[in-house]
Scaffold this motif. Structure first.
Motif, PDB file in Angstrom:
ATOM      1  N   GLY A   1       0.817  -1.214   0.000  1.00  0.00           N
ATOM      2  CA  GLY A   1       0.000   0.000   0.000  1.00  0.00           C
ATOM      3  C   GLY A   1       0.847   1.259   0.000  1.00  0.00           C
ATOM      4  O   GLY A   1       0.556   2.227  -0.720  1.00  0.00           O
ATOM      5  N   LYS A   2       1.912   1.274   0.800  1.00  0.00           N
ATOM      6  CA  LYS A   2       2.790   2.449   0.821  1.00  0.00           C
ATOM      7  C   LYS A   2       3.518   2.623  -0.507  1.00  0.00           C
ATOM      8  O   LYS A   2       3.722   3.755  -0.972  1.00  0.00           O
ATOM      9  CB  LYS A   2       3.786   2.321   1.978  1.00  0.00           C
ATOM     10  CG  LYS A   2       3.157   2.507   3.348  1.00  0.00           C
ATOM     11  CD  LYS A   2       4.190   2.476   4.454  1.00  0.00           C
ATOM     12  CE  LYS A   2       4.711   1.063   4.696  1.00  0.00           C
ATOM     13  NZ  LYS A   2       5.619   1.008   5.867  1.00  0.00           N
ATOM     14  N   ALA A   3       3.915   1.510  -1.119  1.00  0.00           N
ATOM     15  CA  ALA A   3       4.574   1.607  -2.424  1.00  0.00           C
ATOM     16  C   ALA A   3       3.618   2.160  -3.480  1.00  0.00           C
ATOM     17  O   ALA A   3       4.003   2.991  -4.315  1.00  0.00           O
ATOM     18  CB  ALA A   3       5.106   0.238  -2.843  1.00  0.00           C
ATOM     19  N   VAL A   4       2.359   1.707  -3.442  1.00  0.00           N
ATOM     20  CA  VAL A   4       1.367   2.216  -4.398  1.00  0.00           C
ATOM     21  C   VAL A   4       1.143   3.712  -4.194  1.00  0.00           C
ATOM     22  O   VAL A   4       1.091   4.493  -5.158  1.00  0.00           O
ATOM     23  CB  VAL A   4       0.042   1.440  -4.258  1.00  0.00           C
ATOM     24  CG1 VAL A   4      -1.070   2.117  -5.049  1.00  0.00           C
ATOM     25  CG2 VAL A   4       0.216   0.008  -4.728  1.00  0.00           C
ATOM     26  N   MET A   5       1.017   4.130  -2.951  1.00  0.00           N
ATOM     27  CA  MET A   5       0.807   5.557  -2.691  1.00  0.00           C
ATOM     28  C   MET A   5       2.031   6.385  -3.075  1.00  0.00           C
ATOM     29  O   MET A   5       1.900   7.527  -3.538  1.00  0.00           O
ATOM     30  CB  MET A   5       0.447   5.762  -1.220  1.00  0.00           C
ATOM     31  CG  MET A   5      -0.950   5.270  -0.873  1.00  0.00           C
ATOM     32  SD  MET A   5      -1.475   5.668   0.808  1.00  0.00           S
ATOM     33  CE  MET A   5      -0.437   4.539   1.756  1.00  0.00           C
ATOM     34  N   GLY A   6       3.228   5.830  -2.901  1.00  0.00           N
ATOM     35  CA  GLY A   6       4.418   6.534  -3.368  1.00  0.00           C
ATOM     36  C   GLY A   6       4.431   6.697  -4.874  1.00  0.00           C
ATOM     37  O   GLY A   6       4.833   7.746  -5.401  1.00  0.00           O
TER      38      GLY A   6
END
Length: 677
Positions: free
Chosen positions: A447-452
């Motif tokens: 999820g954090k990678a997608v938001m980045g």
């Protein structure tokens, strides 16, 4: 007795039948149509029976003409759409009528008609030549002759093709054999070619060489190489997020930035496409590589080799400028001035080698300031009209010394900067990549990678598509001050974005939030995963993101955008919202959020900025989601083929269809002129 006919500016489409008045005099009513410049289409046609035909370019224009002309001309006119069967039929019948009338004149007065046509042909040729190339014996007030240049103005209009015609051909201007012969010729690369100035300023005008400047392959190679290096500087700072790391990051980043800007400036100023130019670029890249290998422990053990490689590249650029000053006398003063600006801070850099911390900083930052803003100061010196209204002697001296000075190619500079920013955005996404060790790895890490990724894509969207959309005047073209701001702000913009992206890569791998099991990471990423996020990393991430957003607001403000009627939010209000969001992002570390909440909050704020830009730039009363009048069911396609003018005229007269397959088979490929299908 015969006289030469006048050559009108507006061509005659047709002539109304002769009428007689009460005194027996003949009156010929002629109707003139209006052309655009070269390649303009007919706006009106006069039929042999006297009925006027108006030619519209589209159905919308046809409806507009019908409403407008119905008041002035009642019903005594026809309207056809360009390229329609009705338009072709009207042209064919009018052409046939005029051809018959011409033949009758030849039979009745053969000698006069032949002489008349010959004179008209000669006048048309002379008029075309005068329109294409006009030489004026206008002596410039500049002394070009002392540099070996002509002191006369010559203007030339390049012919443009009309989109209204279905095919374009000019048998007089297209020589197939010469075109094929020129196409087969090659060129060689010499070891040395005398450099020429691509463009220069003189008397307030930008004088450009004829050759178009394209982005060379080694320029893209430089960008890729440099982007990898600045990623290393960001990762080094993010590993130990302290104030000292930030200071070292700023110093090494600015020093590395000068490598890229120096190479870009030399390529933009001078054209010397030879082997020596490529060897020079390679030498600077070798210095950049040596500089990079000494960055990690520069302030402990390797500061001397770091500065040595940096000065080697800078002094090499200064020596190149002095060489250009010798070979190109026209810009000698400007080249010497730029070389001096490079040499002066070199003394400070050499002195910093022999001074220990923290006294070394007193020499480093003045040297960085001169290196960073020295070229901007030189631009102001060369343009005394910007600042010298109260210093007439200084203005007179500057004008006499810097009568000619090189200018950066605007299109090339914009394209190079845009390509570099794109590579920065793309390379920073690489830090988000990690490897999962479980079968179903949809968790907080993902999820954090997608938001980045969403954040990087949003920055790219705003920079290239929103801030560059409906652009009326670019900052470089607007004024000297806006150009200097645009050049200067890119450094903190890219630097803050790189720092933010490096910190984001650490946040993505952190396992301080729920649903982020450490064993779900691949074994090589487990040691790089942080259990607790320190305040320094939060400030690096949020501060870098917010400052980058502020810099983008400044960059957008330097441009002049087109005015859109009934716009929901003006540009100033949208930029104000962007500034408020940037301030909020910068202050987010005070909330002490975990990595997942922090990245999610920043992503939501950036998405809010994007929505404000998209909705605010639209017009009130229009559907934001879909344009019902977009006409996406229509498109124009073009193909290239060689076809003679006589073939097209014969096809138009006889009403036949040109066999495109036969033309393609005859020519064997894409040759000749453009035909729109």
């Amino acid at each position: 007795m015969t006289s030469s006919p006048e050559t009108p500016l507006d061509g005659v489409v047709g002539a109304e039948p002769a009428t007689h008045d009460g005194h027996g005099n003949h009156h010929h009513h002629q109707h003139h149509h209006r052309f655009h410049h070269t390649g303009g289409r007919l706006r009106h046609i006069l039929r042999p029976d006297g009925r006027r035909v108006h030619v519209a370019g589209s159905p919308e224009e046809s409806n507009h003409l019908r409403k407008t002309l119905s008041i002035a001309e009642k019903d005594d006119f026809d309207i056809v759409i360009h390229g329609s069967p009705e338009h072709i039929d009207a042209l064919r019948h009018t052409h046939q009528s005029h051809s018959e009338q011409r033949q009758r004149l030849k039979e009745k007065h053969p000698e006069i008609a032949e002489e008349f046509e010959r004179v008209i042909r000669e006048l048309d040729e002379l008029s075309r030549e005068l329109h294409m190339v006009s030489s004026h014996a206008v002596q410039l007030d500049a002394s070009f002759s002392k540099y070996g240049y002509s002191a006369h103005l010559r203007t030339k209009d390049s012919p443009t093709s009309s989109s209204a015609t279905s095919m374009h051909s000019d048998s007089d201007m297209f020589d197939k054999e010469a075109w094929d012969a020129e196409r087969n010729l090659g060129t060689t690369m010499r070891f040395y070619r005398k450099p020429i100035v691509r463009q220069y300023f003189h008397k307030g005008l930008l004088w450009r060489a004829r050759e178009a400047q394209e982005v060379a392959s080694y320029e893209l190679f430089i960008d890729l190489f440099y982007v990898g290096i600045i990623a290393i500087t960001g990762d080094t700072a993010a590993e130990h997020p302290t104030g000292e790391s930030l200071l070292r990051f700023a110093i090494t980043f600015i020093m590395g930035w000068k490598f890229w800007s120096d190479i870009s400036l030399l390529i933009s100023w001078f054209d010397c496409d030879d082997i020596l130019r490529r060897c020079s670029v390679l030498f600077i890249l070798i210095c950049l590589l040596g500089f990079t290998t000494n960055m990690a422990s520069a302030f402990e053990h390797t500061y001397t080799p770091l500065v040595a490689f940096y000065l080697a590249a800078r002094l090499f650029v200064a020596s190149s400028l002095l060489w250009y000053a010798c070979t190109i006398p026209m810009v000698r003063a400007s080249m010497i001035g730029n070389a001096i600006i490079i040499i002066l801070p070199a003394a400070l850099w050499i002195g910093s080698i022999h001074v220990e911390e923290p006294g070394r900083q007193a020499l480093i930052w003045p040297a960085l300031a001169l290196d960073t803003f020295g070229s901007s100061l030189m631009i102001l010196v060369q343009r005394p009209q910007v600042w010298g209204s109260h210093f007439p002697r200084a203005v007179a001296w500057a004008k006499s010394k810097f009568e000619f000075f090189p200018g950066a190619n605007i299109e090339h500079r914009i394209e190079r900067t845009g390509a570099f920013v794109t590579l920065v955005f793309g390379s920073c996404v690489l830090g988000l990549l990690y490897q999962s060790a479980v079968e179903f790895g949809i968790n907080a890490f993902f999820g954090k990678a997608v938001m980045g990724l969403i954040q990087a894509f949003t920055y790219n969207w705003i920079y290239f598509e929103i801030d560059s959309f409906n652009l009326h005047t670019h900052a470089i073209r607007r004024s000297v001050w806006s150009a200097l701001i645009w050049f200067s702000v890119h450094l903190p913009f890219i630097m803050s974005f790189v720092l933010s992206a490096s910190a984001l890569a650490v946040l993505v791998r952190a396992h301080d939030s729920p649903d982020s099991p450490l064993d779900s990471l691949y074994e090589t990423f487990i040691p790089r995963s942080e259990e607790h996020i320190g305040p320094g990393l939060r400030w690096f991430y949020c501060g870098g993101t917010g400052i980058a957003l502020l810099c983008m607001a400044v960059l957008a403000h330097t441009h002049v955008h087109k005015t859109i009627p009934n716009q929901r939010l003006l540009k100033s209000k949208r930029l104000l919202a962007r500034i408020f969001v940037a301030i909020i992002i910068i202050c987010l570390p005070l909330a002490h959020l975990n990595s997942l909440d922090l990245v999610g909050t920043v992503t939501g704020l950036l998405a809010f900025v994007l929505v404000v830009e998209l909705v605010g730039a639209s017009c009130a009363g229009e559907n934001v989601l879909w344009d019902a009048k977009c006409k996406r069911n229509r498109a124009n396609y073009e193909a290239q083929c060689a076809v003679r003018k006589e073939e097209l005229e014969k096809s138009a007269r006889e009403g036949t269809v040109v066999n495109v397959e036969e033309i393609a088979r005859r020519e064997g490929g894409e040759k000749g002129v453009v035909g729109t299908v």
